[in-house]
Design a protein around this motif. Structure first.
Motif, mmCIF file in Angstrom:
data_model
loop_
_atom_site.group_PDB
_atom_site.id
_atom_site.type_symbol
_atom_site.label_atom_id
_atom_site.label_comp_id
_atom_site.label_asym_id
_atom_site.label_seq_id
_atom_site.Cartn_x
_atom_site.Cartn_y
_atom_site.Cartn_z
ATOM 1 N N PHE A 7 32.175 42.328 79.414
ATOM 2 C CA PHE A 7 30.767 41.962 79.483
ATOM 3 C C PHE A 7 29.940 42.974 78.699
ATOM 4 C CE2 PHE A 7 32.628 39.815 83.034
ATOM 5 C CZ PHE A 7 31.929 38.626 83.118
ATOM 6 N N HIS A 8 28.990 42.469 77.913
ATOM 7 C CA HIS A 8 28.150 43.322 77.076
ATOM 8 C C HIS A 8 26.706 42.829 77.133
ATOM 9 C CE1 HIS A 8 31.930 44.687 75.241
ATOM 10 N NE2 HIS A 8 32.248 43.414 75.104
ATOM 11 N N LEU A 16 21.992 35.579 66.632
ATOM 12 C CA LEU A 16 22.512 34.884 65.452
ATOM 13 C C LEU A 16 23.507 35.743 64.680
ATOM 14 C CD1 LEU A 16 19.441 32.905 64.095
ATOM 15 C CD2 LEU A 16 21.381 32.074 65.439
ATOM 16 N N GLU A 17 23.241 37.027 64.599
ATOM 17 C CA GLU A 17 24.166 37.942 63.926
ATOM 18 C C GLU A 17 25.517 37.971 64.653
ATOM 19 O OE1 GLU A 17 24.417 42.763 63.357
ATOM 20 O OE2 GLU A 17 22.427 41.837 63.348
ATOM 21 N N LEU A 18 25.471 38.047 65.982
ATOM 22 C CA LEU A 18 26.692 38.038 66.783
ATOM 23 C C LEU A 18 27.441 36.721 66.600
ATOM 24 C CD1 LEU A 18 28.495 39.205 69.169
ATOM 25 C CD2 LEU A 18 27.035 37.814 70.637
ATOM 26 N N SER A 19 26.718 35.606 66.663
ATOM 27 C CA SER A 19 27.333 34.290 66.535
ATOM 28 C C SER A 19 28.034 34.138 65.187
ATOM 29 C CB SER A 19 26.257 33.209 66.705
ATOM 30 O OG SER A 19 26.786 31.936 66.476
ATOM 31 N N ALA A 20 27.365 34.536 64.118
ATOM 32 C CA ALA A 20 27.947 34.424 62.778
ATOM 33 C C ALA A 20 29.210 35.274 62.657
ATOM 34 C CB ALA A 20 26.920 34.838 61.724
ATOM 35 N N GLN A 21 29.167 36.480 63.223
ATOM 36 C CA GLN A 21 30.330 37.363 63.144
ATOM 37 C C GLN A 21 31.495 36.825 63.969
ATOM 38 O OE1 GLN A 21 30.391 40.182 61.071
ATOM 39 N NE2 GLN A 21 32.564 39.916 61.463
ATOM 40 N N GLY A 26 36.931 34.155 63.799
ATOM 41 C CA GLY A 26 37.838 33.200 64.422
ATOM 42 C C GLY A 26 37.741 33.072 65.930
ATOM 43 N N TRP A 27 36.657 33.518 66.521
ATOM 44 C CA TRP A 27 36.452 33.340 67.954
ATOM 45 C C TRP A 27 35.964 31.912 68.191
ATOM 46 C CZ3 TRP A 27 36.618 37.353 71.788
ATOM 47 C CH2 TRP A 27 36.966 38.614 71.288
ATOM 48 N N ARG A 28 36.101 31.436 69.426
ATOM 49 C CA ARG A 28 35.528 30.144 69.776
ATOM 50 C C ARG A 28 34.533 30.340 70.908
ATOM 51 N NH1 ARG A 28 38.173 27.273 74.101
ATOM 52 N NH2 ARG A 28 39.930 28.461 74.902
ATOM 53 N N MET A 48 35.910 33.433 73.093
ATOM 54 C CA MET A 48 37.318 33.706 73.392
ATOM 55 C C MET A 48 38.146 33.732 72.115
ATOM 56 S SD MET A 48 39.773 31.722 76.045
ATOM 57 C CE MET A 48 41.330 32.400 76.532
ATOM 58 N N LYS A 49 39.070 34.688 72.079
ATOM 59 C CA LYS A 49 40.041 34.777 70.992
ATOM 60 C C LYS A 49 41.299 35.405 71.575
ATOM 61 C CE LYS A 49 40.749 36.595 66.347
ATOM 62 N NZ LYS A 49 40.183 37.426 65.274
ATOM 63 N N ASP A 50 42.431 34.745 71.337
ATOM 64 C CA ASP A 50 43.703 35.187 71.911
ATOM 65 C C ASP A 50 43.543 35.260 73.429
ATOM 66 O OD1 ASP A 50 44.759 35.303 69.303
ATOM 67 O OD2 ASP A 50 44.039 37.362 69.047
ATOM 68 N N ASN A 51 43.770 36.399 74.030
ATOM 69 C CA ASN A 51 43.656 36.524 75.493
ATOM 70 C C ASN A 51 42.423 37.332 75.899
ATOM 71 O OD1 ASN A 51 45.909 35.025 75.906
ATOM 72 N ND2 ASN A 51 47.267 36.765 76.262
ATOM 73 N N VAL A 52 41.413 37.324 75.063
ATOM 74 C CA VAL A 52 40.204 38.111 75.341
ATOM 75 C C VAL A 52 38.999 37.177 75.431
ATOM 76 C CG1 VAL A 52 38.689 39.949 74.506
ATOM 77 C CG2 VAL A 52 41.156 40.104 74.117
ATOM 78 N N ILE A 53 38.235 37.344 76.504
ATOM 79 C CA ILE A 53 36.950 36.651 76.646
ATOM 80 C C ILE A 53 35.879 37.733 76.646
ATOM 81 C CG2 ILE A 53 35.449 35.280 78.127
ATOM 82 C CD1 ILE A 53 37.881 33.866 79.202
ATOM 83 N N GLU A 54 34.946 37.603 75.714
ATOM 84 C CA GLU A 54 33.824 38.537 75.672
ATOM 85 C C GLU A 54 32.558 37.776 76.040
ATOM 86 O OE1 GLU A 54 33.530 40.719 72.024
ATOM 87 O OE2 GLU A 54 35.128 42.076 72.655
ATOM 88 N N ASN A 55 31.828 38.322 76.994
ATOM 89 C CA ASN A 55 30.587 37.730 77.494
ATOM 90 C C ASN A 55 29.418 38.612 77.070
ATOM 91 O OD1 ASN A 55 31.800 35.615 79.437
ATOM 92 N ND2 ASN A 55 32.853 37.509 79.967
#
Length: 196
Positions: A7-8, A16-21, A26-28, A48-55
Motif C-alpha cells: 500500500f502506498h 496519470l503519471e503512475l497509470s502510464a508507468q 505491463g501491470w494490469r 497487479m503484476k506476477d504475484n504482486v498487488i500494489e495499492n
C-alpha cells in the motif's frame, strides 16, 4: 508463490503519471475502490503484476476535486470510474466511455452513506459544540471590542479593584494600592502634558 500486497499514498496530480508507468511496465488494473471516510472519499487504485498487488490511495477526495480518468491507459477503468462518479458523487474527468450518470438505475440522485446512530449522534454533537464555541468566541470578541471602545471611568475602575482586593492579604493589597496610585499619578501627569 505467495501473493505480495503493498500500500502506498498517492496525490491526485500524480495519478496519470503512475497509470502510464504501470501500463508501460505491463501491470494490469485490478480495481478502483472508493471508501467513504469522515473527510471525503478515499480512492484506492490496485495494480497487479506476477504475484504482486500494489495499492495506491488518494485520501479525502471531495466532490469538487477533479480526478483524471485512467482509461487512456486502462480502458477497463471506465466501469469503476462511472461507478465512483455515480455512487460517490466524485468528478472523474475524461472517462473514455462515460455513461453520464446513467450506469445504474438509482432511486436517489445524490450518493448516500450509511452511518450508525452513534456516528450520527457524535457528528451532530460535534457540530453543536463547534457552533457553540464559535458563538462564544464571537460574543467574547464583541464584549472585548465594546469594553475597548467604552469611555473609561477611573473611579469605577478603582472601586472595582478595591472590591477585588478586599479579600487579599494586607501586604498584597498594599502593593496593589501602591500600583494603583502610581498609575493614577502617571495618568494625571500625561493628562497635564496633553493640556499644555
Amino acid at each position: 508463490m505467495a501473493l505480495i500486497t503493498e500500500f502506498h499514498p498517492l496525490e491526485a496530480d500524480k495519478l496519470l503519471e503512475l497509470s502510464a508507468q504501470r501500463c508501460k511496465d505491463g501491470w494490469r488494473l485490478v480495481q478502483i475502490l472508493g471508501t467513504n471516510t469522515e473527510n471525503g472519499v478515499d480512492l484506492t487504485y490496485s495494480f497487479m503484476k506476477d504475484n504482486v498487488i500494489e495499492n495506491f490511495c488518494i485520501p479525502s477526495v471531495k466532490p469538487e476535486d477533479p480526478i483524471p480518468s485512467v482509461t487512456g491507459d486502462f480502458l477497463v477503468a471506465f466501469v469503476f470510474e462511472n461507478e465512483i462518479n455515480e455512487l460517490f458523487g466524485l468528478s472523474i474527468q475524461n472517462i473514455a466511455i462515460d455513461f453520464g450518470g446513467k450506469l445504474y438505475r438509482k432511486s436517489m440522485d445524490k450518493p448516500f452513506t450509511i452511518i450508525s446512530p452513534e456516528q450520527k449522534a457524535a457528528r451532530e454533537k460535534a457540530a453543536k459544540a463547534k457552533a457553540a464555541a464559535e458563538a462564544a468566541a464571537k460574543a467574547a470578541a464583541a464584549k472585548k471590542a465594546a469594553a475597548a471602545s467604552a469611555p473609561k471611568d477611573p473611579e469605577a475602575e478603582r472601586a472595582a479593584l478595591e472590591e477585588k482586593i478586599k479579600n487579599m492579604p494586607p501586604e498584597a493589597a498594599a502593593k496593589v494600592r501602591a500600583a494603583m496610585e502610581a498609575k493614577a499619578k502617571r495618568e494625571a501627569a500625561e493628562a497635564g502634558k496633553a493640556g499644555e
